[in-house]
Write a protein that holds these residues in place. Structure first.
Motif, PDB file in Angstrom:
ATOM      1  N   UNK A 232      51.467  64.467  40.377  1.00  0.00           N
ATOM      2  CA  UNK A 232      50.861  63.215  40.872  1.00  0.00           C
ATOM      3  C   UNK A 232      49.333  63.199  40.916  1.00  0.00           C
ATOM      4  N   UNK A 233      48.675  64.296  40.573  1.00  0.00           N
ATOM      5  CA  UNK A 233      47.211  64.248  40.504  1.00  0.00           C
ATOM      6  C   UNK A 233      46.736  63.146  39.557  1.00  0.00           C
ATOM      7  N   UNK A 234      47.352  62.970  38.389  1.00  0.00           N
ATOM      8  CA  UNK A 234      46.880  61.891  37.502  1.00  0.00           C
ATOM      9  C   UNK A 234      47.105  60.492  38.064  1.00  0.00           C
ATOM     10  N   UNK A 235      47.997  60.349  39.039  1.00  0.00           N
ATOM     11  CA  UNK A 235      48.324  59.017  39.563  1.00  0.00           C
ATOM     12  C   UNK A 235      47.449  58.659  40.768  1.00  0.00           C
ATOM     13  N   UNK A 236      47.442  59.514  41.779  1.00  0.00           N
ATOM     14  CA  UNK A 236      46.722  59.212  43.031  1.00  0.00           C
ATOM     15  C   UNK A 236      45.764  60.322  43.459  1.00  0.00           C
ATOM     16  N   UNK A 237      45.672  61.375  42.678  1.00  0.00           N
ATOM     17  CA  UNK A 237      44.910  62.538  43.138  1.00  0.00           C
ATOM     18  C   UNK A 237      45.740  63.377  44.087  1.00  0.00           C
ATOM     19  N   UNK A 238      46.917  62.900  44.414  1.00  0.00           N
ATOM     20  CA  UNK A 238      47.892  63.514  45.316  1.00  0.00           C
ATOM     21  C   UNK A 238      47.392  63.557  46.754  1.00  0.00           C
ATOM     22  N   UNK A 239      47.972  62.681  47.560  1.00  0.00           N
ATOM     23  CA  UNK A 239      47.695  62.700  48.994  1.00  0.00           C
ATOM     24  C   UNK A 239      48.768  63.531  49.683  1.00  0.00           C
ATOM     25  N   UNK A 240      49.945  62.944  49.870  1.00  0.00           N
ATOM     26  CA  UNK A 240      51.106  63.496  50.581  1.00  0.00           C
ATOM     27  C   UNK A 240      50.739  64.123  51.914  1.00  0.00           C
ATOM     28  N   UNK A 241      49.550  63.831  52.394  1.00  0.00           N
ATOM     29  CA  UNK A 241      49.051  64.353  53.659  1.00  0.00           C
ATOM     30  C   UNK A 241      48.021  63.370  54.203  1.00  0.00           C
ATOM     31  N   UNK A 242      48.402  62.496  55.142  1.00  0.00           N
ATOM     32  CA  UNK A 242      47.470  61.482  55.645  1.00  0.00           C
ATOM     33  C   UNK A 242      46.184  62.054  56.227  1.00  0.00           C
ATOM     34  N   UNK A 243      46.250  63.208  56.858  1.00  0.00           N
ATOM     35  CA  UNK A 243      45.040  63.809  57.421  1.00  0.00           C
ATOM     36  C   UNK A 243      44.065  64.193  56.312  1.00  0.00           C
ATOM     37  N   UNK A 244      44.589  64.795  55.251  1.00  0.00           N
ATOM     38  CA  UNK A 244      43.738  65.169  54.108  1.00  0.00           C
ATOM     39  C   UNK A 244      43.066  63.935  53.510  1.00  0.00           C
TER      40      UNK A 244
END
Length: 287
Positions: A228-240
């Motif tokens: 998912x880095x190409x899609x959103x940069x990869x969050x999966x962590x709201x704090x990050x």
């Protein structure tokens, strides 16, 4: 003087999660398994226990270190005109996954090693910790993330502004619904792995299969980042996502910021429901 030595007499973890993450979840002496009672929504004794506050501090420090290492890694890749001269996307994924592995291993016995409000939310829905502890953890995780990103910016402010500060955005060519879907599925993978890796019943039943819980959790983070880095940069962590967005504080960092809260919380809720209802079938067990 009575009462001052409470944590010493009863142990520093008198008020703790019902199902911790990491090696603490695998230290049962007996192999027979009994379903632990659900955590109460409010446990007043926690608020007067040092173990409650040191757990929050552990979450703060772990999330601080997580943001510090990962944002620096992202900036290093973005800075280079040639990805071949950097660690590349694979290196970013390893930085996120490797840090989660290390930090969960280090903090598992203190706070449970969440380092992510979505993980905390999923475990709250499964009644593995109290609501007061969950809220406290989320606050400390967000503060740690903000401080971690702020320290990176203090080291190299000009480059931080120029390189995007590791803030999550939906990449061009992808719709907001695609970004939301990527965050939901990615977080589902992570939280589902957390539940599976820390399932005390599985440990009792399959005691012949050794497992180090932080390893599959970190590996799940690594794999999700590759996808998912190409899609959103990869969050999966709201704090990050919050820490990087707040310190970078540009319009593009806030435009789609809701995706990096809504997506992970939906993914975590689905993972909790799937594990509790389908995998464990807890609502259908005979009394």
């Amino acid at each position: 003087m009575e009462g001052q030595g409470e944590d010493v007499r009863v142990g520093a973890n008198k008020y703790r999660e019902r199902q911790p993450i990491g090696t603490a979840a695998q230290t049962q002496d007996a192999k027979d398994y009994n379903e632990p009672p659900a955590a109460p929504l409010f446990e007043p004794g926690e608020l007067s226990s040092w173990s409650f506050y040191r757990a929050g501090i552990a979450e703060f420090v772990a999330t601080f270190l997580f943001l510090y290492i990962t944002v620096l890694t992202v900036m290093g890749v973005v800075k280079s005109p040639s990805k071949c001269s950097t660690v590349g996307i694979q290196g970013i994924a390893w930085a996120f996954g490797g840090m989660i592995f290390a930090l969960v291993y280090c903090t598992a016995g203190i706070s449970g090693g969440h380092i992510n409000p979505a993980v905390t939310f999923g475990l709250l829905l499964a009644r593995k910790l109290s609501l007061t502890r969950a809220i406290f953890y989320m606050i400390m995780q967000c503060l740690g993330a903000i401080c971690g990103a702020a320290v990176v910016k203090s080291f190299q402010q000009t480059q931080y502004e120029r390189l995007g500060g590791g803030a999550n955005t939906v990449s061009s060519g992808y719709s907001k619904s695609s970004g939301l879907g990527a965050e939901i599925v990615g977080t589902f993978v992570l939280v589902y792995t957390v539940f599976s890796a820390t399932d005390a019943k599985r440990n009792a039943r399959d005691s012949h299969v050794p497992i180090l819980a932080p390893l599959p959790i970190g590996f799940a983070v690594f794999l999700v980042h590759l996808a998912t880095i190409p899609v959103t940069g990869t969050g999966i962590n709201p704090a990050r996502s919050l820490g990087a967005a707040l310190i970078y504080n540009k319009e593009k960092a806030w435009a789609d910021h809701w995706i990096f809260w809504v997506g992970p919380f939906i993914g975590a809720a689905l993972a909790a429901l799937y594990h509790q209802i389908v995998i464990r079938a807890i609502p259908f067990k005979s009394k």
